[in-house]
Write an enzyme that holds these catalytic residues in place. Structure first.
Site, PDB file in Angstrom:
ATOM      1  N   ARG A  88     -44.051 -22.529  -8.519  1.00 24.08           N
ATOM      2  CA  ARG A  88     -44.939 -21.656  -9.305  1.00 24.08           C
ATOM      3  C   ARG A  88     -44.362 -20.245  -9.374  1.00 24.08           C
ATOM      4  O   ARG A  88     -44.502 -19.548 -10.368  1.00 24.08           O
ATOM      5  CB  ARG A  88     -46.339 -21.632  -8.689  1.00 24.08           C
ATOM      6  CG  ARG A  88     -47.042 -22.985  -8.755  1.00 24.08           C
ATOM      7  CD  ARG A  88     -48.391 -22.948  -8.063  1.00 24.08           C
ATOM      8  NE  ARG A  88     -49.093 -24.220  -8.109  1.00 24.08           N
ATOM      9  CZ  ARG A  88     -49.019 -25.165  -7.179  1.00 24.08           C
ATOM     10  NH1 ARG A  88     -48.264 -24.980  -6.110  1.00 24.08           N
ATOM     11  NH2 ARG A  88     -49.696 -26.284  -7.304  1.00 24.08           N
ATOM     12  N   ASN A  95     -44.438 -14.846 -16.822  1.00 24.33           N
ATOM     13  CA  ASN A  95     -45.896 -14.860 -16.992  1.00 24.33           C
ATOM     14  C   ASN A  95     -46.511 -13.476 -16.772  1.00 24.33           C
ATOM     15  O   ASN A  95     -47.551 -13.155 -17.363  1.00 24.33           O
ATOM     16  CB  ASN A  95     -46.532 -15.923 -16.087  1.00 24.33           C
ATOM     17  CG  ASN A  95     -46.368 -17.319 -16.691  1.00 24.33           C
ATOM     18  OD1 ASN A  95     -45.952 -17.452 -17.847  1.00 24.33           O
ATOM     19  ND2 ASN A  95     -46.679 -18.350 -15.923  1.00 24.33           N
ATOM     20  N   THR A 119     -53.380 -18.626 -14.917  1.00 22.41           N
ATOM     21  CA  THR A 119     -51.921 -18.570 -15.070  1.00 22.41           C
ATOM     22  C   THR A 119     -51.225 -18.463 -13.704  1.00 22.41           C
ATOM     23  O   THR A 119     -51.656 -17.687 -12.848  1.00 22.41           O
ATOM     24  CB  THR A 119     -51.558 -17.338 -15.940  1.00 22.41           C
ATOM     25  OG1 THR A 119     -52.317 -17.401 -17.134  1.00 22.41           O
ATOM     26  CG2 THR A 119     -50.080 -17.297 -16.274  1.00 22.41           C
ATOM     27  N   ASP A 148     -57.380 -27.356  -5.506  1.00 18.79           N
ATOM     28  CA  ASP A 148     -56.707 -27.903  -4.320  1.00 18.79           C
ATOM     29  C   ASP A 148     -57.691 -28.717  -3.478  1.00 18.79           C
ATOM     30  O   ASP A 148     -57.355 -29.788  -2.963  1.00 18.79           O
ATOM     31  CB  ASP A 148     -56.079 -26.768  -3.493  1.00 18.79           C
ATOM     32  CG  ASP A 148     -54.975 -26.045  -4.278  1.00 18.79           C
ATOM     33  OD1 ASP A 148     -54.290 -26.720  -5.073  1.00 18.79           O
ATOM     34  OD2 ASP A 148     -54.812 -24.820  -4.102  1.00 18.79           O
ATOM     35  N   ARG A 151     -58.385 -32.029  -5.127  1.00 27.64           N
ATOM     36  CA  ARG A 151     -57.285 -32.985  -4.867  1.00 27.64           C
ATOM     37  C   ARG A 151     -57.456 -33.608  -3.486  1.00 27.64           C
ATOM     38  O   ARG A 151     -57.363 -34.830  -3.330  1.00 27.64           O
ATOM     39  CB  ARG A 151     -55.934 -32.264  -4.974  1.00 27.64           C
ATOM     40  CG  ARG A 151     -55.584 -31.971  -6.424  1.00 27.64           C
ATOM     41  CD  ARG A 151     -54.269 -31.228  -6.600  1.00 27.64           C
ATOM     42  NE  ARG A 151     -53.921 -31.199  -8.013  1.00 27.64           N
ATOM     43  CZ  ARG A 151     -53.241 -30.234  -8.614  1.00 27.64           C
ATOM     44  NH1 ARG A 151     -52.820 -29.179  -7.922  1.00 27.64           N
ATOM     45  NH2 ARG A 151     -52.965 -30.307  -9.896  1.00 27.64           N
ATOM     46  N   HIS A 175     -52.002 -20.177  -3.618  1.00 29.72           N
ATOM     47  CA  HIS A 175     -51.878 -21.434  -4.367  1.00 29.72           C
ATOM     48  C   HIS A 175     -50.402 -21.800  -4.447  1.00 29.72           C
ATOM     49  O   HIS A 175     -49.731 -21.533  -5.427  1.00 29.72           O
ATOM     50  CB  HIS A 175     -52.467 -21.225  -5.772  1.00 29.72           C
ATOM     51  CG  HIS A 175     -52.491 -22.467  -6.603  1.00 29.72           C
ATOM     52  ND1 HIS A 175     -53.016 -23.652  -6.162  1.00 29.72           N
ATOM     53  CD2 HIS A 175     -52.066 -22.704  -7.866  1.00 29.72           C
ATOM     54  CE1 HIS A 175     -52.915 -24.550  -7.113  1.00 29.72           C
ATOM     55  NE2 HIS A 175     -52.338 -24.009  -8.153  1.00 29.72           N
TER      56      HIS A 175
END
Ligand SMILES: NC(=O)c1ccc[n+]([C@@H]2O[C@H](COP(=O)([O-])OP(=O)(O)OC[C@H]3O[C@@H](n4cnc5c(N)ncnc54)[C@H](O)[C@@H]3O)[C@@H](O)[C@H]2O)c1
Length: 315
Positions: A88, A95, A119, A148, A151, A175
């Site tokens: 990421r 970004n 984002t 998370d 999941r 994250h």
């Protein structure tokens, strides 16, 4: 008056969020994307599904930010997504430029809104948005922990062959690979999974959760997950619009909680109509505390990279 949500970025996550919000009858939607025709097309397509889905929500799509005026919540999903082999963090510079181009419009047209960043890299982009808006910290947050935790909940339910409805989970921290899933606070109808599974299996579920995004990226090859991310954003939007006072893990500005200061990081918080209404401090074991501190340290280092990029852009 009907409530209104603005979604910036009409790609996979943004458009799926719009669909979920409309179909849950939460609010009207304004969808904005840089690419000419994209947000318009998706808005038209979603509007044409409304007679079949049986809702009266309206959706407009545009390249122009005027359409977001007066939205109560703004969700930013614009930006590059990961490709196989990328972390990421590899998205940071590109970004950050995208977020920098968007936030002044958000500030101009929705100065009172609550801003949810999606984002990636999530914690840094949330920090970036906060710096650029200069809004109070309770109105700028990021979505990661809900995803998370979802999941982890899925993997626990599949492993134990129980309903996902009975599984709760808590994931703190940034994250990324340093996220901190908490098995002691991950329960099936109140029973911690540490009572239900051997330690080695708990660790396997945690590893799979940490790598949950990468597992999807590897299979998809051309983009990253979006169904579960969109559901996670919708859960947060609903908590805010309906003033539900949900306790959800969110990326929030910390001002001393958990011994962490001046950093955005995933923690449990109460979400309601004011945005983040309270950060909940739970007791952590020394190991859990060390893992959270290390995760926040990584976020802080990347925040410093971002500070340098912003001051370079301003020079
Ligand atoms: N926080 C999380 O848990 C989480 C989960 C999934 C995805 N993400 C992140 O969300 C972002 C979007 O993912 P996606 O799968 O929807 O990607 P996508 O490529 O499908 O969509 C991104 C959209 O952003 C638009 N865009 C780019 N620059 C823009 C700008 N300046 N203004 C307006 N729109 C612009 C693009 O045109 C595109 O339509 C990525 O950064 C991804 O990593 C985060």
């Amino acid at each position: 008056m009907r409530q209104k949500i603005a979604i910036i970025g009409a790609g996979n996550v943004g458009a799926t969020c719009a669909q979920r919000i409309l179909e849950r009858r939460l609010a009207d939607v304004a969808l904005v994307d840089l690419v000419e025709g994209l947000a318009q097309a998706k808005a038209l397509d979603l509007a044409q599904a409304s007679p079949l889905e049986g809702h009266d929500g309206t959706i407009v799509g545009s390249t122009r930010y005027e359409v977001i005026r007066d939205a109560q919540v703004v969700v930013v999903t614009a930006g590059l997504a990961r490709k196989p082999g990328m972390s990421r963090s590899d998205l940071l510079e590109a970004n950050a430029k995208i977020v920098q181009s968007i936030i002044p419009h958000v500030v101009q047209h929705t100065p009172q809104a609550i801003l949810i960043m999606v984002t990636n890299p999530l914690d840094i982009m949330t920090y970036c948005a906060w710096r650029l808006t200069n809004w109070p910290t309770h109105r700028v947050l990021g979505m990661a922990g809900v995803l998370d935790a979802a999941r982890l909940r899925t993997f626990v339910a599949q492993r134990l062959k129980v309903s996902v409805k009975d599984v709760q989970a808590l994931v703190l921290g940034g994250h990324g690979d340093s996220m901190v899933p908490l098995p002691r606070y991950t329960t099936v109808s109140g029973i911690p999974i540490t009572e239900l599974l051997p330690e080695a299996e708990v660790q396997q579920l945690i590893k799979r959760t940490r790598e949950g995004g990468a597992e999807v990226v590897k299979l998809l090859k051309t983009g990253s997950a979006f169904y579960a991310p969109a559901s996670s954003v919708t859960e947060m939007v609903q908590a805010i619009l309906k003033d539900e006072k949900r306790i959800l893990p969110v990326c929030a500005y910390l001002s001393g909680q958990y011994g962490l200061k001046d950093v955005f990081c995933g923690v449990p918080a109460r979400l309601g109509s004011r945005g983040i209404e309270e950060i909940i401090e739970i007791s952590l074991t020394p190991e859990e505390k060390t893992a959270l501190t290390a995760s926040a340290k990584g976020v802080r280092q990347e925040s410093e990279t971002l500070d340098a990029l912003l001051s370079h852009a301003a020079a």
